[in-house]
Design a protein around this motif. Structure first.
Motif, PDB file in Angstrom:
ATOM      1  N   GLY A   1       0.787  -1.210   0.000  1.00  0.00           N
ATOM      2  CA  GLY A   1       0.000   0.000   0.000  1.00  0.00           C
ATOM      3  C   GLY A   1       0.824   1.269   0.000  1.00  0.00           C
ATOM      4  N   ALA A   2       2.053   1.211   0.498  1.00  0.00           N
ATOM      5  CA  ALA A   2       2.910   2.392   0.560  1.00  0.00           C
ATOM      6  C   ALA A   2       4.073   2.314  -0.412  1.00  0.00           C
ATOM      7  CB  ALA A   2       3.424   2.584   1.985  1.00  0.00           C
ATOM      8  N   GLY A   3       4.000   1.432  -1.383  1.00  0.00           N
ATOM      9  CA  GLY A   3       5.097   1.279  -2.347  1.00  0.00           C
ATOM     10  C   GLY A   3       5.861  -0.008  -2.121  1.00  0.00           C
ATOM     11  N   SER A   4       7.128  -0.019  -2.524  1.00  0.00           N
ATOM     12  CA  SER A   4       7.952  -1.216  -2.378  1.00  0.00           C
ATOM     13  C   SER A   4       8.104  -1.563  -0.900  1.00  0.00           C
ATOM     14  CB  SER A   4       9.324  -0.985  -3.024  1.00  0.00           C
ATOM     15  OG  SER A   4      10.119  -2.141  -2.898  1.00  0.00           O
ATOM     16  N   VAL A   5       7.872  -2.834  -0.562  1.00  0.00           N
ATOM     17  CA  VAL A   5       7.874  -3.263   0.830  1.00  0.00           C
ATOM     18  C   VAL A   5       9.288  -3.462   1.363  1.00  0.00           C
ATOM     19  CG1 VAL A   5       7.170  -5.121   2.388  1.00  0.00           C
ATOM     20  CG2 VAL A   5       5.603  -4.323   0.620  1.00  0.00           C
ATOM     21  N   ALA A   6      10.179  -3.986   0.519  1.00  0.00           N
ATOM     22  CA  ALA A   6      11.547  -4.279   0.933  1.00  0.00           C
ATOM     23  C   ALA A   6      12.438  -4.237  -0.303  1.00  0.00           C
ATOM     24  CB  ALA A   6      11.620  -5.653   1.604  1.00  0.00           C
ATOM     25  N   PRO A   7      13.764  -4.159  -0.117  1.00  0.00           N
ATOM     26  CA  PRO A   7      14.645  -4.179  -1.280  1.00  0.00           C
ATOM     27  C   PRO A   7      14.441  -5.457  -2.095  1.00  0.00           C
ATOM     28  CG  PRO A   7      15.850  -3.543   0.701  1.00  0.00           C
ATOM     29  CD  PRO A   7      14.500  -4.002   1.146  1.00  0.00           C
ATOM     30  N   PRO A   8      14.610  -5.392  -3.413  1.00  0.00           N
ATOM     31  CA  PRO A   8      14.470  -6.600  -4.248  1.00  0.00           C
ATOM     32  C   PRO A   8      15.397  -7.710  -3.777  1.00  0.00           C
ATOM     33  CG  PRO A   8      14.619  -4.629  -5.605  1.00  0.00           C
ATOM     34  CD  PRO A   8      14.930  -4.200  -4.206  1.00  0.00           C
ATOM     35  N   GLN A   9      14.897  -8.947  -3.880  1.00  0.00           N
ATOM     36  CA  GLN A   9      15.682 -10.119  -3.497  1.00  0.00           C
ATOM     37  C   GLN A   9      16.030 -10.934  -4.732  1.00  0.00           C
ATOM     38  OE1 GLN A   9      14.328 -12.669  -0.427  1.00  0.00           O
ATOM     39  NE2 GLN A   9      14.328 -11.089   1.149  1.00  0.00           N
ATOM     40  N   ALA A  10      17.258 -11.440  -4.777  1.00  0.00           N
ATOM     41  CA  ALA A  10      17.691 -12.308  -5.873  1.00  0.00           C
ATOM     42  C   ALA A  10      17.571 -13.767  -5.442  1.00  0.00           C
ATOM     43  CB  ALA A  10      19.120 -11.998  -6.273  1.00  0.00           C
ATOM     44  N   GLN A  11      16.962 -14.576  -6.303  1.00  0.00           N
ATOM     45  CA  GLN A  11      16.798 -16.004  -6.047  1.00  0.00           C
ATOM     46  C   GLN A  11      17.308 -16.783  -7.257  1.00  0.00           C
ATOM     47  OE1 GLN A  11      15.484 -17.411  -3.179  1.00  0.00           O
ATOM     48  NE2 GLN A  11      15.288 -15.358  -2.281  1.00  0.00           N
ATOM     49  N   THR A  12      18.102 -17.807  -7.016  1.00  0.00           N
ATOM     50  CA  THR A  12      18.602 -18.654  -8.095  1.00  0.00           C
ATOM     51  C   THR A  12      17.753 -19.912  -8.176  1.00  0.00           C
ATOM     52  OG1 THR A  12      20.863 -17.862  -7.818  1.00  0.00           O
ATOM     53  CG2 THR A  12      20.574 -19.932  -9.000  1.00  0.00           C
ATOM     54  N   VAL A  13      17.245 -20.195  -9.383  1.00  0.00           N
ATOM     55  CA  VAL A  13      16.395 -21.359  -9.603  1.00  0.00           C
ATOM     56  C   VAL A  13      17.172 -22.368 -10.436  1.00  0.00           C
ATOM     57  CG1 VAL A  13      14.146 -22.165 -10.389  1.00  0.00           C
ATOM     58  CG2 VAL A  13      14.422 -19.788  -9.625  1.00  0.00           C
ATOM     59  N   PRO A  14      17.429 -23.577  -9.914  1.00  0.00           N
ATOM     60  CA  PRO A  14      18.253 -24.547 -10.644  1.00  0.00           C
ATOM     61  C   PRO A  14      17.581 -25.043 -11.909  1.00  0.00           C
ATOM     62  CG  PRO A  14      17.253 -25.581  -8.718  1.00  0.00           C
ATOM     63  CD  PRO A  14      16.949 -24.115  -8.627  1.00  0.00           C
ATOM     64  N   ALA A  15      18.392 -25.500 -12.850  1.00  0.00           N
ATOM     65  CA  ALA A  15      17.866 -26.042 -14.107  1.00  0.00           C
ATOM     66  C   ALA A  15      16.928 -27.212 -13.826  1.00  0.00           C
ATOM     67  CB  ALA A  15      19.022 -26.507 -14.988  1.00  0.00           C
ATOM     68  N   GLY A  16      15.727 -27.153 -14.408  1.00  0.00           N
ATOM     69  CA  GLY A  16      14.757 -28.227 -14.233  1.00  0.00           C
ATOM     70  C   GLY A  16      14.183 -28.339 -12.838  1.00  0.00           C
ATOM     71  N   GLY A  17      14.479 -27.391 -11.965  1.00  0.00           N
ATOM     72  CA  GLY A  17      14.019 -27.474 -10.582  1.00  0.00           C
ATOM     73  C   GLY A  17      13.208 -26.274 -10.172  1.00  0.00           C
ATOM     74  N   ARG A  18      13.121 -26.078  -8.857  1.00  0.00           N
ATOM     75  CA  ARG A  18      12.329 -24.975  -8.346  1.00  0.00           C
ATOM     76  C   ARG A  18      12.946 -24.421  -7.079  1.00  0.00           C
ATOM     77  NH1 ARG A  18       6.805 -27.469  -5.527  1.00  0.00           N
ATOM     78  NH2 ARG A  18       7.769 -27.907  -3.510  1.00  0.00           N
ATOM     79  N   THR A  19      12.573 -23.184  -6.762  1.00  0.00           N
ATOM     80  CA  THR A  19      12.965 -22.521  -5.519  1.00  0.00           C
ATOM     81  C   THR A  19      11.698 -21.977  -4.870  1.00  0.00           C
ATOM     82  OG1 THR A  19      15.152 -21.909  -6.338  1.00  0.00           O
ATOM     83  CG2 THR A  19      14.266 -20.613  -4.517  1.00  0.00           C
ATOM     84  N   THR A  20      11.544 -22.204  -3.563  1.00  0.00           N
ATOM     85  CA  THR A  20      10.351 -21.758  -2.850  1.00  0.00           C
ATOM     86  C   THR A  20      10.743 -20.742  -1.787  1.00  0.00           C
ATOM     87  OG1 THR A  20       9.335 -23.928  -3.192  1.00  0.00           O
ATOM     88  CG2 THR A  20       8.331 -22.496  -1.550  1.00  0.00           C
ATOM     89  N   LEU A  21      10.012 -19.627  -1.756  1.00  0.00           N
ATOM     90  CA  LEU A  21      10.299 -18.534  -0.835  1.00  0.00           C
ATOM     91  C   LEU A  21       9.065 -18.262   0.009  1.00  0.00           C
ATOM     92  CD1 LEU A  21      12.077 -16.064   0.075  1.00  0.00           C
ATOM     93  CD2 LEU A  21      11.004 -14.792  -1.793  1.00  0.00           C
ATOM     94  N   LEU A  22       9.250 -18.195   1.328  1.00  0.00           N
ATOM     95  CA  LEU A  22       8.166 -17.832   2.228  1.00  0.00           C
ATOM     96  C   LEU A  22       8.067 -16.310   2.247  1.00  0.00           C
ATOM     97  CD1 LEU A  22       6.070 -19.089   4.163  1.00  0.00           C
ATOM     98  CD2 LEU A  22       7.709 -18.710   6.012  1.00  0.00           C
TER      99      LEU A  22
END
Length: 498
Positions: free
Chosen positions: A215-236
C-alpha cells in the motif's frame, strides 16, 4: 458465499448450452486465413530470392508448433528449509486437443509427457487424449511435447483438502515460462502465509529478482533467487512482507524464463479459512479484465500500479445482461509503485466479469471468500486474464465432487467462440455467440478438458473457469483464467546469399 455458489450453479444450469454430439470445429474464414498465408514481398524491400537467381515458392508465415514446455509448481506447501511440509495429495492431468483445433493436420510422430524429478510420470499418445497422475512429493512437474503432439497441449494440477489445519480447493494451470510476471494475492491476517514457487523448465540456472509492492510502495529491497535447471525454488513471503496487507509480487527472470505461482493459505488459530494458488496476471495495461469473479457478501478488487505515476482506476461489473448498475463507489486511486483495494459493489450473489480501466498501466485481481468469517471457509483469487486470439484450453482433473463452469466474455465488441468439451474421449462442440460487454456460462460437467477457439468478431475474448465442491458452509472453490495454448508458431522467410 454459499448463496453465491448455489445461485451461480442455478444460473449456470439455466445457461448451460445443449451440446450436440461430436462435431467439427469450424473457424471463421477470417481466422483461418489469418493462420496461414503466402509470403509477399514488401515494396521497396530487398528481394533475396531475386538476388540469388532462384524463384521463391510461397512460404507460410506460420506453421504448427513443434515443441512446447510448460511447468506445474508441484506440491506447493513443501521445500522450504525450517518450515514443515504439508501433504496435499494432489493430482496432475495433461491433455491433447482434438485435431479439429489445428489449422492443418499434424503429420508424423510426436511425443507428450509429464516429467517429475524421478522421470516420466505419464505419456500422451493420441488426439484427444488425457492422462492423470499423483503429484510427486517434492519438486515441479514438467509438461513437454514435440512433433505432432506439440500443438494444443496443456496440463492442470489440483488438490482438495478439508482438514482441521488446511482447507481449500486449489486448481492451477501449468504454464510456459516467462521473464516478467506479476502475482496478486496474500494478506496480513493472523495465521496467513504466502509461498512463492519459482520453477525453471530450462537447462541452465536462472536468476530471479523478486520485488514486493504494498500500500505504501515497495515493501523491501528486491531479493535475488537462483532457480536450478529443471528445478524450483520456494520462498516464504512472510519473511519479506509478513505485515503487508495488500502484497503484489513482481518476478523478473534473467538468463531464461520461469514459471511462478503464489500460494495463499490461511489458518486463524484452529480455524482454516482457505487456500488458493495464484498464477500470473495479464501483463500491465490500462484495461484489465477479470472474467470470472465470484461475488459474495464481501469481494475485493486489488490493483497495483507498477509505474512511476499514480493510477486512477474504475471497475465495472458485467453480467449476462451487460453492465450492472450501482450507486456505490467504483473508483480507486493507487499510488505509484503501490497497491490499492476496493470492495466491489453489493450486487446479487453470482459470477461476474470485473473490468478495470485506468489512466496508466495496472495489474489486477479479485478476492472472494466462502463461508462464515468466524468459522471454516475458503478463498479464491481471480486474476486478470489474457486475450484469446487463437486457441485456449484447460485440463480438468477428475477430482471427486468438483463441478466446474466456463465463464466467457467479449469486451469492446461482439465475438463468437467454438467451445469443445472432451467427455469420455468424445468431442462435443458448439458455437457460442457473445454480445459486447455481456458474459456467458458453459457447464463443464463430466468433461476432462475444455478448448475454446476464437471465431469471428471484433471483441476481445477472455474466459475463466470456476470450480466448486460442497454446498452451504462446507463449500470450497477455485478460479483460474483460461490460458492460450500454442497451436502455431511464426516462421521466417530466408534464402542463402549468392
Amino acid at each position: 458465499m454459499s448463496r453465491a455458489v448455489d445461485t451461480a450453479r442455478r444460473g449456470l444450469r439455466a445457461l448451460r448450452p445443449a451440446l450436440p454430439g461430436a462435431t467439427r470445429v469450424v473457424a471463421g474464414a477470417g481466422a483461418a486465413a489469418g493462420l496461414v498465408w503466402a509470403a509477399t514481398t514488401v515494396p521497396g524491400a530487398l528481394d533475396l530470392a531475386a538476388a540469388s537467381g532462384s524463384a521463391a515458392a510461397p512460404v507460410a508465415r506460420t506453421s504448427l508448433a513443434t515443441s512446447v514446455a510448460a511447468m506445474c509448481p508441484g506440491t506447493e506447501l513443501s521445500g522450504i528449509p525450517g518450515v514443515d511440509d504439508r501433504r496435499v495429495d494432489g493430482r496432475v492431468e495433461a491433455v491433447t486437443g482434438p485435431e479439429d483445433l489445428l489449422p492443418v493436420p499434424a503429420d508424423g510422430a510426436g511425443r507428450a509427457r509429464l516429467v517429475g524429478d524421478d522421470g516420466t510420470l505419464a505419456e500422451l499418445t493420441a488426439r484427444p487424449d488425457a492422462v492423470e497422475e499423483d503429484l510427486p512429493d517434492t519438486g515441479p512437474v514438467l509438461l513437454t511435447a514435440d512433433g505432432a503432439l506439440a500443438p494444443a497441449v496443456t496440463a492442470t494440477q489440483e488438490w482438495l483438502r478439508t482438514s482441521s489445519d488446511l482447507r481449500g480447493l486449489v486448481t492451477t494451470p501449468c504454464l510456459p515460462a516467462s521473464s516478467d510476471l506479476w502475482l496478486v494475492g496474500g494478506g496480513d491476517g493472523p495465521g496467513r502465509q504466502e509461498r512463492l514457487v519459482l520453477a525453471n523448465p530450462g537447462g541452465n540456472p536462472v536468476t530471479a529478482t523478486v520485488t514486493v509492492l504494498g500500500g505504501a510502495g515497495s515493501v523491501a529491497p528486491p531479493q535475488a533467487q537462483t532457480v536450478p535447471a529443471g528445478g524450483r525454488t520456494t520462498l516464504l513471503l512472510d519473511a519479506v512482507a509478513g505485515t503487508e496487507a495488500m502484497p503484489v509480487v513482481h518476478v523478473v527472470a534473467d538468463g531464461g524464463g520461469l514459471h511462478a505461482t503464489l500460494t495463499d493459505t490461511w489458518l486463524d488459530g484452529s480455524t482454516p479459512l482457505g487456500a488458493e494458488t495464484v498464477v500470473p496476471t495479464a501483463a500491465p495495461g490500462t484495461v484489465q479484465v477479470v472474467p470470472a469473479t465470484v461475488v459474495s457478501g464481501r469481494t475485493t478488487l486489488r490493483v497495483a500500479a507498477p509505474g512511476e505515476d499514480e493510477a486512477v482506476a474504475s471497475v465495472t461489473l458485467l453480467g449476462p445482461k451487460g453492465p450492472v448498475a450501482t450507486t456505490e463507489d467504483t473508483v480507486l486511486t493507487v499510488p505509484a509503485e503501490g497497491v490499492g483495494e476496493l470492495r466491489l459493489p453489493d450486487v446479487p450473489d453470482g459470477v461476474y466479469t470485473a473490468v478495470v480501466r485506468a489512466d496508466v498501466p495496472v495489474v489486477a485481481a479479485t478476492l472472494s471468500t466462502v463461508g462464515d468469517p468466524e468459522s471454516r471457509g475458503d478463498l479464491a483469487w481471480s486474476v486478470s486474464a489474457p486475450v484469446v486470439t487463437e486457441v485456449a484450453g484447460l485440463a480438468l482433473p477428475d477430482t471427486p465432487k468438483v463441478s466446474r463452469t466456463l465463464h466467457l466474455v467479449s469486451t469492446g465488441g461482439a465475438s463468437t467462440a467454438d467451445v469443445t468439451l472432451v467427455v469420455d474421449g468424445e468431442e462435443r462442440t458448439r458455437t457460442v455467440d457473445l454480445l459486447s460487454e455481456r458474459s456467458t456460462d458453459v457447464d463443464l460437467e463430466d468433461a476432462s478438458a475444455v478448448w475454446v477457439r476464437r471465431g469471428s468478431g471484433a471483441g476481445a475474448l477472455r474466459g475463466g473457469v470456476v470450480s466448486t465442491a460442497g454446498r452451504g458452509g462446507s463449500a470450497v472453490l477455485s478460479v483460474v483464467p483460461l490460458e492460450p495454448v500454442a497451436v502455431t508458431s511464426p516462421v521466417s522467410r530466408s534464402f542463402p546469399m549468392p
